[in-house]
Design a protein around this motif. Sequence first.
Motif, short mmCIF file in Angstrom:
data_model
loop_
_atom_site.label_atom_id
_atom_site.label_comp_id
_atom_site.label_asym_id
_atom_site.label_seq_id
_atom_site.Cartn_x
_atom_site.Cartn_y
_atom_site.Cartn_z
N ILE A 736 0.79 -1.21 0.23
CA ILE A 736 0.12 0.00 -0.14
C ILE A 736 0.88 1.26 0.06
N ASP A 737 0.48 2.21 -0.69
CA ASP A 737 1.14 3.55 -0.85
C ASP A 737 0.37 4.62 0.07
N LEU A 738 -1.09 4.55 0.08
CA LEU A 738 -1.56 5.55 0.72
C LEU A 738 -2.89 5.10 1.44
N CYS A 739 -2.79 5.45 2.83
CA CYS A 739 -4.09 5.27 3.83
C CYS A 739 -4.81 6.45 3.93
N LEU A 740 -6.17 6.56 3.71
CA LEU A 740 -6.91 7.52 4.12
C LEU A 740 -7.89 6.93 5.23
N PRO A 746 -16.75 3.68 15.39
CA PRO A 746 -17.37 2.93 16.54
C PRO A 746 -16.06 1.76 16.61
N THR A 747 -16.05 1.46 17.95
CA THR A 747 -15.20 0.12 18.40
C THR A 747 -13.73 0.45 18.37
N MET A 748 -13.20 0.77 17.07
CA MET A 748 -11.71 1.26 16.83
C MET A 748 -11.86 2.47 16.06
N ASP A 749 -11.23 3.55 16.48
CA ASP A 749 -11.44 4.91 15.65
C ASP A 749 -10.09 4.93 14.73
N GLY A 750 -9.90 6.00 14.10
CA GLY A 750 -8.95 5.88 13.16
C GLY A 750 -7.58 6.05 13.62
N LEU A 751 -7.14 6.70 14.85
CA LEU A 751 -6.00 6.65 15.39
C LEU A 751 -5.57 5.36 15.82
N GLU A 752 -6.48 4.56 16.49
CA GLU A 752 -6.34 3.30 17.04
C GLU A 752 -5.73 2.36 15.80
N THR A 753 -6.53 2.48 14.71
CA THR A 753 -6.43 2.01 13.35
C THR A 753 -4.88 1.82 13.02
N ILE A 754 -4.63 3.29 12.83
CA ILE A 754 -3.20 3.54 12.36
C ILE A 754 -2.28 2.92 13.19
N ARG A 755 -2.44 3.12 14.42
CA ARG A 755 -1.27 2.49 15.26
C ARG A 755 -1.11 1.04 15.08
N LYS A 756 -2.34 0.26 15.02
CA LYS A 756 -2.36 -1.03 15.07
C LYS A 756 -1.55 -1.50 13.54
N LYS A 758 0.49 0.20 11.97
CA LYS A 758 2.17 0.31 12.20
C LYS A 758 2.66 -0.76 13.01
N GLU A 759 1.99 -1.13 14.07
CA GLU A 759 2.62 -2.07 14.92
C GLU A 759 2.55 -3.51 14.18
N SER A 760 1.65 -3.83 13.17
CA SER A 760 1.70 -4.93 12.40
C SER A 760 3.03 -5.26 11.75
N GLY A 761 3.52 -4.24 11.22
CA GLY A 761 4.84 -4.23 10.56
C GLY A 761 4.68 -4.64 9.07
N VAL A 762 3.42 -4.94 8.45
CA VAL A 762 3.16 -5.54 7.36
C VAL A 762 3.59 -4.53 6.08
N LEU A 763 3.07 -3.13 6.47
CA LEU A 763 3.20 -2.01 5.25
C LEU A 763 4.86 -1.60 5.14
N LYS A 764 4.90 -1.01 4.00
CA LYS A 764 6.34 -0.40 4.11
C LYS A 764 6.57 0.91 4.67
N LYS A 785 -0.32 13.58 14.33
CA LYS A 785 1.20 13.86 13.82
C LYS A 785 2.13 13.04 14.65
N GLU A 786 1.72 12.59 15.88
CA GLU A 786 2.63 11.70 16.54
C GLU A 786 2.61 10.36 16.14
N LEU A 787 1.55 10.00 15.37
CA LEU A 787 1.50 8.71 14.76
C LEU A 787 2.19 8.71 13.28
N GLY A 788 2.61 9.89 12.72
CA GLY A 788 2.94 9.98 11.62
C GLY A 788 2.19 10.51 10.49
N VAL A 789 0.84 10.87 10.77
CA VAL A 789 -0.11 11.37 9.99
C VAL A 789 0.42 12.67 9.37
N VAL A 790 0.47 12.69 8.08
CA VAL A 790 0.98 13.95 7.36
C VAL A 790 0.08 15.04 6.88
#
Length: 968
Positions: A736-740, A746-756, A758-764, A785-790
Amino acid sequence: MFDGPDKNNLTKLTLDNLAKNLFLSGIGVWELAVPTDDVDGALMTLNDSFLSIFGDGTIGQSISLREFLGLFVHPEDSQNFLNSLEEILGKSDDYMELELRLNCLSRGDYRYVNLSGARVEEGQGYDLRLVGLVIDINNNRLARIALTEALKAKEEASRALMSEQKRLSAIMDAVNVGVFSMDLMSMEVDYSPNCAQILGRDPSEMGHSLSERDNLVLEADRGLTYKAVMDHCAGLTPYFESVTRMLHKDGSTVWVLDRGRVAEWEHDGRPIRLLGVMLNVTEQKKIEQDLATRKEQMELFFKAADFGAWDYDVIGNKIEYNDIFLKMLGYQKGDLSETFETWMSLVHPDDREMITNSIARLRKPNNDSLAYEVRLKRKDGSYIWTYDVGRVMERNDQGRAVRVIGGNFDFTNRKRMEKELFEIAEQERKAHLARELAEESARSKSEFLANMSHEIRTPMNAIQGLTHLVLQTDLTDIQFEYLQRISTATSALLRIINDILDFSKIEAGKLEIEKTNFNLKNLVQSSMTLHQNQAEAKGIELSLNFPDDLPGYLVGDQIRVGQIINNLLSNAIKFTQNGSVSLSVGLKETLGAQVVLLFSVKDTGIGMSAEQRGQLFKAFTQADASITRRYGGTGLGLTISKRLSEMMGGTIWCESQPGQGSTFSFTIVLELGSEPKEEAQRSVFNLKGLKALVVDDNPTALEIIKAALEREGLLVWGFTSGAQALEYINEKRQDIDLCLIDWKMPTMDGLETIRKIKESGVLKDTVVFVMVTAYDRDEVLGAAKELGVVQVLTKPVTSSHLHDVLMGLFKSSTRAIGKKSRKNTAELEKAMVKDITGSKILLVEDNDVNQLVASKILGNAGFQVTIASDGQEAVEKVKANDYDLVLMDVQMPIMDGLTATKVIRGNGFKDLPIVAMTAHAMSNDRQLSLDAGMNDHVNKPINVNELFQTLVKWIPPKNKAKSAATGS
């Protein structure tokens, strides 16, 4: 009963009498003999009476069954005749009776007859013998002579030839026809046993005189047969015929038909002896009585409904009227000539052409009914209004209407009521005019408000102008966005003031619609941006649906179009406490160089009742006073919007229910415009081939962003939750090149989704994360920004804004982006079709360049490509080889693609996928391909992404199971 040689003489005499009786009664006799094991050799024997009625002098008494069917039986009735014979041959029945049409060879026409027969079994080389009668029923089908069930005549086990006496008995028993002979000198009558059987009596009870016979006839019918016989003997009728009611032995009444002719005459011309037949017609009489009862009921209905009925014999030019029709016009029976010309003389002169045209339409086979309003002239000279209805009841073999029935309702009173209603409507119109005059005073108020508005606009324009100047200087992104919103908010305030001015202009008839070339998408996106802060402040999600097929540039008054959109968006947000507001734009109709656009603003707000909706578009009002006080507003916005949409050739309406939100829709007519040169020449970066992941719990917002990215050339996978996205990433491990990703889910917001993710280590590490939110972007900016969102995008995400963001994120250098895209594109294309790599494709294309381009694209992706230069060559190669799919051009020499496809399908290749790949890209061209038997349609110039998606759709996977992920 008989002994000695006199027995044969008596039998012969009896047969002769029977033959004479049948001949004189117009009844034909037939006999069918079927040889053993030889149905095709069946032989028909026809008596003189049959041949005198249906023959032409060239036909002998003995003919084959095939000749009988071919010469006499109507082609449509042959099968019924054969079916009846098969039932007797199969021994499922011993008696047959049917109605069919026989050809009168001497006259060349068909007549309806009643054909009956009974089975007589005998040996001497025959499996079956049938004997029976043919009775002409053409002149009285409704009262057709029904033959009663034939008595089964079983033969003794003896195989000796049947004696003449037994044969006579079999014929009489088979047809159940009574035969009688009358001596006109003594008036004595001799009856056959069947005559007594019809009445359930013993032959001895019948007597031998007419007076004794009359004792068995109901009193009301006595003398009818005697009168019929006397009229015939006097030469008044060709034969005598009477129908009387006679007493059955069980006390019931039997309807009996007597029919016959004089058989012997004196040398001086006096009749001596009469022969006739006696038939039971009780069932036919019951049918006639039932029809009469139904007719009486219909007459009662016509009388109750005051329905004047008529029956038009087109060929005979005769119209019969019922009493109600005559009474309606003041006539008595006999006053009017029953001709069409008389009918037309009653029609008002102004209505005659309409009547003539209506009747002329009945000549067409599919037009069987007519209905019209017509004025008919009464006997006193006055006219009444009638509603006339009719229907064709019968057509001849050429399809011409020969009988039409119908009737008239008098609705003069209804016409009078219509006139009164018109007068009432006229009075209401005058009352409305009076109301308009009363509103004149309100216009003076509008003039005052207009003056006030002009005074306010001066400082507001200064604010807006200075803001615009500052926007031209160097600014940070945050400063630029804030100043843009100040500018749009200032514009909104000016629009409120302009509403007052516009209303004044509209009331004075001075508002003009301008025509300028403008970009529709920019206008709509501007309106969405204008209302973003208003929606954001209330936590309402704002979305836009703008299809790709809408024209880019239009000619019209973009200010007035935007004014309506902004008014509806503002109202929708104002009356919505939570949920969403969406704007959709659609192409409703194309009218040459003009288009009809449909705009709809849907909200999840408070909704309205029918009474409230009725007040919406009136000046200075809203749904009700309480809503006005709570939500504010001038009450002019919808009134102005209504007037503006009408001035632009459209209309506006609302659909709403209390508590279920509202949808405001309007249409306008605009001319097609053209793209300015400076817009057409703007350079864009190549984003094609980049892979994007979109996560948003709102399906509408997800589809809008997904579609916008795909238009930029990206390959997109969409999910409605962070958990789905994580599962897909871990399973498929896409590059993947881009994540929007939406923030509030609900359940898992966008910040938590980005964090997980990144933790998976699958994407470049180079993947770009963009946060999307319908709320205040500053609230989430720090954590993102702390999570690297540009980048953080605020909804609604418009196509132009998204394009600018993508350009900013991926524009390290045009050359670098281009190289990256080119490199990734080839890999992505191969990845799309990896499950069908190696498939055999037949490319049917006559153009050398097109052959080269298509074969290279397919070959580079790992397909085995064979080329055919025309449709005929394609047909031969499909017969000789196994292909997984055929790419078929349409326009080719020798044999075109549509014809080739039909031939291939006709040769048994029903499951072979055939896809049209053609420059014929109109919607009807696609349908022509599908109608010819193709499975799909791909346009030229080739869009590789579209082509490969089509191949994946129709070629079964060869290498591994298909991917379950949602595609681009």
